[in-house]
Design a protein around this motif. Structure first.
Motif, PDB file in Angstrom:
ATOM      1  N   TYR A  61     -12.792  13.062  -7.051  1.00 48.95           N
ATOM      2  CA  TYR A  61     -12.311  14.078  -6.109  1.00 48.95           C
ATOM      3  C   TYR A  61     -10.949  13.699  -5.541  1.00 48.95           C
ATOM      4  CZ  TYR A  61     -12.203  17.239  -2.113  1.00 48.95           C
ATOM      5  OH  TYR A  61     -11.839  18.186  -1.190  1.00 48.95           O
ATOM      6  N   ASN A  62     -10.771  12.416  -5.239  1.00 51.97           N
ATOM      7  CA  ASN A  62      -9.487  11.960  -4.721  1.00 51.97           C
ATOM      8  C   ASN A  62      -8.386  12.142  -5.753  1.00 51.97           C
ATOM      9  OD1 ASN A  62      -8.225  10.795  -2.405  1.00 51.97           O
ATOM     10  ND2 ASN A  62      -7.970   8.899  -3.547  1.00 51.97           N
ATOM     11  N   SER A  63      -8.725  11.927  -7.029  1.00 53.21           N
ATOM     12  CA  SER A  63      -7.745  12.151  -8.091  1.00 53.21           C
ATOM     13  C   SER A  63      -7.336  13.620  -8.161  1.00 53.21           C
ATOM     14  CB  SER A  63      -8.316  11.701  -9.434  1.00 53.21           C
ATOM     15  OG  SER A  63      -8.675  10.337  -9.404  1.00 53.21           O
ATOM     16  N   TRP A  64      -8.289  14.516  -7.974  1.00 51.48           N
ATOM     17  CA  TRP A  64      -7.968  15.945  -7.978  1.00 51.48           C
ATOM     18  C   TRP A  64      -7.093  16.318  -6.782  1.00 51.48           C
ATOM     19  CZ3 TRP A  64      -7.223  20.362 -10.143  1.00 51.48           C
ATOM     20  CH2 TRP A  64      -7.281  21.543  -9.396  1.00 51.48           C
ATOM     21  N   LEU A 255      -3.829  -5.973  -0.873  1.00 56.60           N
ATOM     22  CA  LEU A 255      -3.502  -4.615  -1.292  1.00 56.60           C
ATOM     23  C   LEU A 255      -4.161  -3.570  -0.387  1.00 56.60           C
ATOM     24  CD1 LEU A 255      -3.665  -4.827  -5.189  1.00 56.60           C
ATOM     25  CD2 LEU A 255      -1.664  -4.245  -3.809  1.00 56.60           C
ATOM     26  N   LYS A 256      -5.380  -3.815   0.051  1.00 55.53           N
ATOM     27  CA  LYS A 256      -6.075  -2.836   0.896  1.00 55.53           C
ATOM     28  C   LYS A 256      -6.024  -3.205   2.377  1.00 55.53           C
ATOM     29  CE  LYS A 256     -10.642  -4.957   0.330  1.00 55.53           C
ATOM     30  NZ  LYS A 256     -12.050  -4.720  -0.079  1.00 55.53           N
ATOM     31  N   LEU A 257      -5.086  -4.053   2.760  1.00 55.52           N
ATOM     32  CA  LEU A 257      -4.969  -4.493   4.152  1.00 55.52           C
ATOM     33  C   LEU A 257      -4.669  -3.307   5.067  1.00 55.52           C
ATOM     34  CD1 LEU A 257      -4.857  -7.052   5.971  1.00 55.52           C
ATOM     35  CD2 LEU A 257      -2.378  -7.027   5.608  1.00 55.52           C
ATOM     36  N   PHE A 258      -5.385  -3.231   6.159  1.00 54.53           N
ATOM     37  CA  PHE A 258      -5.174  -2.143   7.115  1.00 54.53           C
ATOM     38  C   PHE A 258      -5.346  -2.585   8.563  1.00 54.53           C
ATOM     39  CE2 PHE A 258      -6.966   1.219   9.800  1.00 54.53           C
ATOM     40  CZ  PHE A 258      -5.958   2.166   9.732  1.00 54.53           C
ATOM     41  N   ASP A 259      -6.443  -3.281   8.859  1.00 57.42           N
ATOM     42  CA  ASP A 259      -6.831  -3.478  10.248  1.00 57.42           C
ATOM     43  C   ASP A 259      -5.831  -4.309  11.043  1.00 57.42           C
ATOM     44  OD1 ASP A 259      -7.386  -5.674   8.731  1.00 57.42           O
ATOM     45  OD2 ASP A 259      -9.527  -5.778   9.197  1.00 57.42           O
ATOM     46  N   ILE A 260      -5.392  -5.451  10.503  1.00 56.07           N
ATOM     47  CA  ILE A 260      -4.501  -6.329  11.270  1.00 56.07           C
ATOM     48  C   ILE A 260      -3.145  -5.674  11.547  1.00 56.07           C
ATOM     49  CG2 ILE A 260      -3.210  -8.494  11.162  1.00 56.07           C
ATOM     50  CD1 ILE A 260      -5.629  -9.784   9.907  1.00 56.07           C
ATOM     51  N   SER A 294      -3.582  10.885  -1.008  1.00 58.71           N
ATOM     52  CA  SER A 294      -4.512  10.659  -2.114  1.00 58.71           C
ATOM     53  C   SER A 294      -3.811  10.045  -3.313  1.00 58.71           C
ATOM     54  CB  SER A 294      -5.169  11.984  -2.518  1.00 58.71           C
ATOM     55  OG  SER A 294      -5.910  12.521  -1.447  1.00 58.71           O
ATOM     56  N   ALA A 295      -2.592  10.493  -3.590  1.00 54.81           N
ATOM     57  CA  ALA A 295      -1.832   9.892  -4.690  1.00 54.81           C
ATOM     58  C   ALA A 295      -1.558   8.416  -4.409  1.00 54.81           C
ATOM     59  CB  ALA A 295      -0.524  10.650  -4.895  1.00 54.81           C
ATOM     60  N   LEU A 296      -1.225   8.092  -3.174  1.00 55.67           N
ATOM     61  CA  LEU A 296      -0.986   6.689  -2.813  1.00 55.67           C
ATOM     62  C   LEU A 296      -2.265   5.860  -2.947  1.00 55.67           C
ATOM     63  CD1 LEU A 296       1.273   7.122   0.358  1.00 55.67           C
ATOM     64  CD2 LEU A 296       1.991   6.413  -1.935  1.00 55.67           C
ATOM     65  N   SER A 297      -3.397   6.453  -2.591  1.00 56.60           N
ATOM     66  CA  SER A 297      -4.656   5.716  -2.703  1.00 56.60           C
ATOM     67  C   SER A 297      -5.036   5.479  -4.162  1.00 56.60           C
ATOM     68  CB  SER A 297      -5.767   6.466  -1.974  1.00 56.60           C
ATOM     69  OG  SER A 297      -6.024   7.718  -2.582  1.00 56.60           O
ATOM     70  N   ILE A 298      -4.725   6.426  -5.054  1.00 56.36           N
ATOM     71  CA  ILE A 298      -4.980   6.216  -6.483  1.00 56.36           C
ATOM     72  C   ILE A 298      -4.073   5.110  -7.020  1.00 56.36           C
ATOM     73  CG2 ILE A 298      -4.839   7.266  -8.761  1.00 56.36           C
ATOM     74  CD1 ILE A 298      -7.241   8.148  -7.153  1.00 56.36           C
ATOM     75  N   ILE A 299      -2.828   5.087  -6.568  1.00 59.65           N
ATOM     76  CA  ILE A 299      -1.925   4.001  -6.968  1.00 59.65           C
ATOM     77  C   ILE A 299      -2.459   2.663  -6.476  1.00 59.65           C
ATOM     78  CG2 ILE A 299       0.393   3.061  -6.652  1.00 59.65           C
ATOM     79  CD1 ILE A 299       1.428   5.932  -6.507  1.00 59.65           C
ATOM     80  N   LEU A 300      -2.976   2.650  -5.255  1.00 60.14           N
ATOM     81  CA  LEU A 300      -3.578   1.428  -4.714  1.00 60.14           C
ATOM     82  C   LEU A 300      -4.765   0.976  -5.563  1.00 60.14           C
ATOM     83  CD1 LEU A 300      -4.086  -0.723  -2.544  1.00 60.14           C
ATOM     84  CD2 LEU A 300      -5.255   1.026  -1.189  1.00 60.14           C
ATOM     85  N   LEU A 301      -5.607   1.922  -5.967  1.00 57.98           N
ATOM     86  CA  LEU A 301      -6.755   1.589  -6.807  1.00 57.98           C
ATOM     87  C   LEU A 301      -6.319   1.003  -8.146  1.00 57.98           C
ATOM     88  CD1 LEU A 301      -9.810   1.710  -7.428  1.00 57.98           C
ATOM     89  CD2 LEU A 301      -9.449   4.059  -8.235  1.00 57.98           C
ATOM     90  N   VAL A 302      -5.315   1.601  -8.754  1.00 60.56           N
ATOM     91  CA  VAL A 302      -4.825   1.113 -10.046  1.00 60.56           C
ATOM     92  C   VAL A 302      -4.240  -0.290  -9.907  1.00 60.56           C
ATOM     93  CG1 VAL A 302      -3.111   1.500 -11.859  1.00 60.56           C
ATOM     94  CG2 VAL A 302      -4.437   3.420 -10.958  1.00 60.56           C
ATOM     95  N   LEU A 303      -3.487  -0.522  -8.837  1.00 60.06           N
ATOM     96  CA  LEU A 303      -2.910  -1.850  -8.614  1.00 60.06           C
ATOM     97  C   LEU A 303      -3.992  -2.900  -8.397  1.00 60.06           C
ATOM     98  CD1 LEU A 303       0.107  -0.987  -6.276  1.00 60.06           C
ATOM     99  CD2 LEU A 303       0.201  -1.664  -8.670  1.00 60.06           C
ATOM    100  N   ALA A 304      -5.020  -2.550  -7.621  1.00 54.82           N
ATOM    101  CA  ALA A 304      -6.105  -3.499  -7.357  1.00 54.82           C
ATOM    102  C   ALA A 304      -6.868  -3.828  -8.636  1.00 54.82           C
ATOM    103  CB  ALA A 304      -7.050  -2.934  -6.301  1.00 54.82           C
ATOM    104  N   LEU A 305      -7.181  -2.802  -9.432  1.00 57.96           N
ATOM    105  CA  LEU A 305      -7.887  -3.041 -10.695  1.00 57.96           C
ATOM    106  C   LEU A 305      -7.029  -3.854 -11.666  1.00 57.96           C
ATOM    107  CD1 LEU A 305      -9.593   0.413 -11.342  1.00 57.96           C
ATOM    108  CD2 LEU A 305     -10.685  -1.714 -10.617  1.00 57.96           C
ATOM    109  N   GLY A 306      -5.749  -3.516 -11.728  1.00 60.35           N
ATOM    110  CA  GLY A 306      -4.860  -4.263 -12.611  1.00 60.35           C
ATOM    111  C   GLY A 306      -4.751  -5.723 -12.210  1.00 60.35           C
ATOM    112  N   MET A 307      -4.662  -5.982 -10.904  1.00 62.86           N
ATOM    113  CA  MET A 307      -4.592  -7.359 -10.430  1.00 62.86           C
ATOM    114  C   MET A 307      -5.872  -8.113 -10.749  1.00 62.86           C
ATOM    115  SD  MET A 307      -2.629  -9.553  -8.883  1.00 62.86           S
ATOM    116  CE  MET A 307      -1.404  -8.521  -8.071  1.00 62.86           C
TER     117      MET A 307
END
Length: 330
Positions: A61-64, A255-260, A294-307
């Motif tokens: 859904y996020n990809s869509w 890559l998914k850092l947010f809280d701090i 959503s596009a940024l989150s998909i890029i984040l997912l791809v970067l995390a999986l690639g790493m």
């Protein structure tokens, strides 16, 4: 009278021929284990379907949504294809977040590894109160970022304890508003992250060093090797798998850092502490650009999986090389 028996109905006469079933020919123990495994699968199936289905549905859904121009609320959704991804490639703030992520990962991982290995080696020595030191080192790990953030904001304030200490020891020229200027805000966050998570590195390195053969270390000492030589040539190669695993966890966590950064600086000043997680939130909630977020989150997912894949392949290559070396020695 002749005793007539039907083939396959009597357990004393095992079935033979092409018509015999494979599970009838299988030993009883194997059938029992197969039945047990089949019996347990339906119990985990609902949880497996819900968790996997929910995760993959959200990704789909996020990809869509990433292909839409949409604010997340309006019923009007305009399909724009890959424009959001092309926008990210030309967005200087997006590239800034990747730069901050790389700096954050490299500095925190290197410092945490050095401190973790040093503390683990020291506490493997016979020192007094080692249990107390372990507890003190691990305490920051259990503290929530929501608790630490206000404390560090006070510490790094212009009139905070750090600047007061610098002025007291004659280093007042170094004192500055650490979180209020772009040149020092990221460094302050890195210090906070190192203080918060070094305990995890220490625990894992301590456990890994416990698996190193003491005979090898004693033999190196008899050959005249010093402490630094033993750490560099024996301990670090022996715990290389742990180092790679921590590198993977640290890279994905960064890559998914947010809280701090959100709780301490909210991505500022002037986007100097903006990360992908905070930038996605900024685009989705305050700015209402859900498609771009959503596009940024998909890029984040791809970067995390690639790493993760890259580090896993690297770990497998090192493991295979180590296995070949051992076989060659034998």
């Amino acid at each position: 009278m002749t005793d007539i028996r039907v083939r396959g109905t009597d357990a004393s006469v095992p079935p033979t021929g092409a018509g015999a079933r494979s599970d009838d020919r299988a030993p009883a123990g194997r059938r029992r284990r197969s039945t047990t495994r089949t019996f347990g699968f339906p119990w985990i199936l609902p949880a497996l379907v819900v968790s996997s289905g929910l995760v993959y549905f959200c990704i789909g859904y996020n990809s869509w949504v990433s292909l839409l121009d949409w604010n997340g609320i309006s019923p009007i959704q305009r399909f724009i294809g890959l424009d959001n991804y092309l926008r990210a490639l030309s967005d200087p703030i997006f590239w800034g977040t990747l730069q901050h992520t790389l700096i954050y990962f490299v500095v925190t991982f290197v410092v945490q590894s050095v401190l973790g290995i040093a503390l683990a080696v020291l506490l493997h020595s016979r020192i007094r109160l080692s249990g107390l030191f372990k507890v003190i080192i691990f305490i920051p790990v259990v503290l929530a970022p929501a608790i630490m953030a206000p404390v560090f904001r006070i510490l790094f304030a212009g009139d905070g304890p750090i600047n007061e200490f610098l002025r007291a020891v004659g280093l007042g020229f170094i004192a500055q508003p650490w979180l209020a200027q772009s040149s020092t805000a990221l460094g302050a966050l890195i210090i906070m992250q190192i203080w918060n998570t070094t305990g995890i590195s220490f625990i894992l390195y301590y456990a890994a060093i416990s698996q190193v053969e003491t005979d090898v270390i004693e033999a190196a000492r008899l050959d005249g090797a010093g402490n630094i030589r033993i750490v560099w040539s024996i301990i670090i190669p022996s715990i290389r798998g742990t180092i790679v695993a921590l590198a993977m966890l640290s890279a994905i966590g960064t890559l998914k850092l947010f809280d701090i950064p959100y709780l301490v600086t909210a991505g500022g000043p002037n986007f100097s502490t903006e990360f992908l997680g905070t930038y996605i939130y900024r685009q989705a909630v305050p700015l209402g650009d859900v498609g771009y977020a959503s596009a940024l989150s998909i890029i984040l997912l791809v970067l995390a999986l690639g790493m993760a894949i890259l580090l896993s392949l690297r770990s497998n290559e090192e493991r295979q090389a180590k296995t070949k070396t051992k076989k060659g020695i034998r």
